[in-house]
Design an enzyme around this catalytic site. Structure first.
Site, PDB file in Angstrom:
ATOM      1  N   ILE A  61       0.353   9.667   8.329  1.00 51.89           N
ATOM      2  CA  ILE A  61      -0.158   8.732   9.466  1.00 51.89           C
ATOM      3  C   ILE A  61       0.270   7.159   9.037  1.00 51.89           C
ATOM      4  O   ILE A  61       0.474   6.741   7.995  1.00 51.89           O
ATOM      5  CB  ILE A  61      -1.824   8.741   9.395  1.00 51.89           C
ATOM      6  CG1 ILE A  61      -2.615   8.336   8.156  1.00 51.89           C
ATOM      7  CG2 ILE A  61      -2.076  10.128   9.814  1.00 51.89           C
ATOM      8  CD1 ILE A  61      -3.887   8.126   8.332  1.00 51.89           C
ATOM      9  N   GLY A 102      -3.513   1.873   8.779  1.00 44.83           N
ATOM     10  CA  GLY A 102      -4.431   1.011   9.932  1.00 44.83           C
ATOM     11  C   GLY A 102      -3.991  -0.446   9.902  1.00 44.83           C
ATOM     12  O   GLY A 102      -3.901  -0.977  10.936  1.00 44.83           O
ATOM     13  N   ASP A 128       0.881  -1.271   0.029  1.00 38.38           N
ATOM     14  CA  ASP A 128      -0.066   0.049  -0.048  1.00 38.38           C
ATOM     15  C   ASP A 128       0.796   1.314  -0.153  1.00 38.38           C
ATOM     16  O   ASP A 128       1.368   1.690   0.984  1.00 38.38           O
ATOM     17  CB  ASP A 128      -1.029  -0.037   1.169  1.00 38.38           C
ATOM     18  CG  ASP A 128      -1.860   1.231   1.377  1.00 38.38           C
ATOM     19  OD1 ASP A 128      -1.704   2.141   0.662  1.00 38.38           O
ATOM     20  OD2 ASP A 128      -2.663   1.445   2.123  1.00 38.38           O
ATOM     21  N   HIS A 167       0.722   8.352   3.687  1.00 41.53           N
ATOM     22  CA  HIS A 167       1.728   7.429   4.877  1.00 41.53           C
ATOM     23  C   HIS A 167       3.251   7.636   4.614  1.00 41.53           C
ATOM     24  O   HIS A 167       3.832   7.154   5.327  1.00 41.53           O
ATOM     25  CB  HIS A 167       1.524   5.854   4.655  1.00 41.53           C
ATOM     26  CG  HIS A 167      -0.199   5.369   4.662  1.00 41.53           C
ATOM     27  ND1 HIS A 167      -0.845   5.897   5.961  1.00 41.53           N
ATOM     28  CD2 HIS A 167      -0.776   4.865   3.790  1.00 41.53           C
ATOM     29  CE1 HIS A 167      -1.997   5.359   5.481  1.00 41.53           C
ATOM     30  NE2 HIS A 167      -2.083   4.731   4.337  1.00 41.53           N
TER      31      HIS A 167
END
Lengths: 283, 283
Positions: A202, A205, A182, A187
């Protein structure tokens, strides 16, 4: 254009995937395993034959593309809201599988749509290896004439956890994790993250999901990946690379309940980044 | 069986290699680059188009196998003693090359043999991209009738360094670095490392080489990989994952001299892990 409530059951084309021992090591390092977990991070440690971390199927074949079969998706307002994984057979460290993504639930929450996609990974011999379950929340896409669906009745555990496992994530955690597939710049690219409303990039998840899985594996399943049958969580808040993750675990019949927080938990759940965590554990 | 001094010039079969942006990111992360070096660690940061770290050719095609052409090699007594890299053209982040390894020097040090292997990487269009130079010291293999060779006249720099760059390596540094190809369990398996005489697994010398290259790149070449033309070091002592590396740099005509140490340097060079470091830098 509205969503089509009859898309439940729609499936994508089977996707052939392969993985290697190197991929398993890279995944394990990406979710924070290190020298204390050589069975997951190395392929040739004599005392510790390599195993795949049980959360790794979430990076083996991703099925969000099947959402297009539900209608026109407002990708910008789509949120990955929950994630689950079920281990259906021992996972080899080198292997191949055919992965099929399927829309299994669609709920009309009026202001939003909730769509569940399940991906099943099947080995060449026909044995199902794993199932992953992604829940997507799409703001502004409700009102398409579907059913509201049941309320989530998962009970939050009460009282002091039976155990808390803490892991320090790294400043560059997302840079390593993203090599599992990903590459969303949310990110990694500070300018992109700022534009998306975050102070900086961030953490994925699903990276936090991997940390949580390690905590459950070691604290509640004796470190034995063959005992961890399933893991489910709801994503509550974003995590920043460098945050310390505290995984609170409660023993419950058949497994463990857990949550993940990045600090002390306030009266309104401040600090909680994953809630409604459930693991089923054998033996 | 002794070594054959006439093996100088012997070459191995051309080896076709390819690499991807993911490989470049993995290498950069493996030698400690992080969020401060997005041009080397990420493929899609808008403000920082990806570049390959100039030390990466040392993991692209390895040529130690050509040593067999020099005779029977006592692999257990062979030590990788020095390493160099020359950048001959801008290195693309995705590419392919043909790599040819060649024995370029053989010296008879009586009690030991010193053999130099050079690998040249050539792009499909015929342009030479890089040259790597490995020096191997083989204890007990001297006396094969070769020449003693010149003494190393590289002068150690004198006085206080012009700059010192410090990097903290991680406990799991070798676990990540080894995904670039060198899976020798000496760098990961505690039992294997103990048997080999070390207190625990040691860091790959070429991983420290990558850290040193980053220090030189940023401190002496303005962070511009196109300015770093070559890098050479001698391996003096092993590094343990978790050690802090201090790279001392001195400005010299045409580039920089450097050494790497893991602590304060004693009167007899205690703490020095790389010495005789030289970099040639353009502009």
């Amino acid at each position: 254009m509205t969503l089509d409530p009859h898309a439940v059951g729609a499936a994508g084309e089977p996707q052939r995937i392969t993985w290697t021992a190197k991929d398993c090591s890279l995944y394990a390092l990406g979710v924070g395993a290190g020298t204390g977990e050589l069975a997951f991070t190395t392929d040739n440690t004599r005392s510790a034959p390599q195993r795949m971390l049980p959360t790794m199927p979430v990076v083996l074949g991703t099925g969000a593309g099947v959402l297009k079969k539900a209608g026109e998706i407002d990708w910008v307002r789509l949120m990955h809201a929950a994630q689950g994984v079920e281990i259906l057979a021992p996972l080899p460290v080198e292997g191949e599988a055919s992965v099929v993504a399927r829309i299994t639930e669609m709920w009309d929450k009026e202001k939003a749509a909730l769509i569940v996609v399940e991906c099943t990974g099947t080995a060449p011999d026909g044995i199902d290896l794993f199932l992953t379950r992604m829940s997507f929340f799409i703001r502004g896409s409700g009102g398409f004439g579907g059913e509201r669906g049941p309320a989530d009745t998962t009970e939050e555990p009460i009282g002091k956890p039976d155990e808390t496992v803490s892991y320090q994530t790294r400043e560059d955690q997302a840079l390593l994790y993203r090599l599992n597939g990903d590459r969303n710049p949310l990110h990694s690219d500070p300018a992109y993250a700022t534009k998306a409303g975050f102070e900086r990039p961030i953490l994925h998840g699903l990276c936090t999901f991997g940390f949580a899985g390690r905590a459950v594996l070691h604290a509640a399943a004796g470190g034995d990946p063959d005992r961890l049958n399933s893991l489910d969580v709801r994503f509550a808040k974003p995590v920043y690379p460098g945050d310390t993750l505290h995984v609170d675990l409660w023993n419950v019949p058949g497994g463990a309940a857990f949550r993940v927080r990045t600090g002390e938990t306030g009266p309104n759940g401040e600090g909680v980044v994953f809630d409604r965590g459930r693991a089923t554990i054998a033996g």
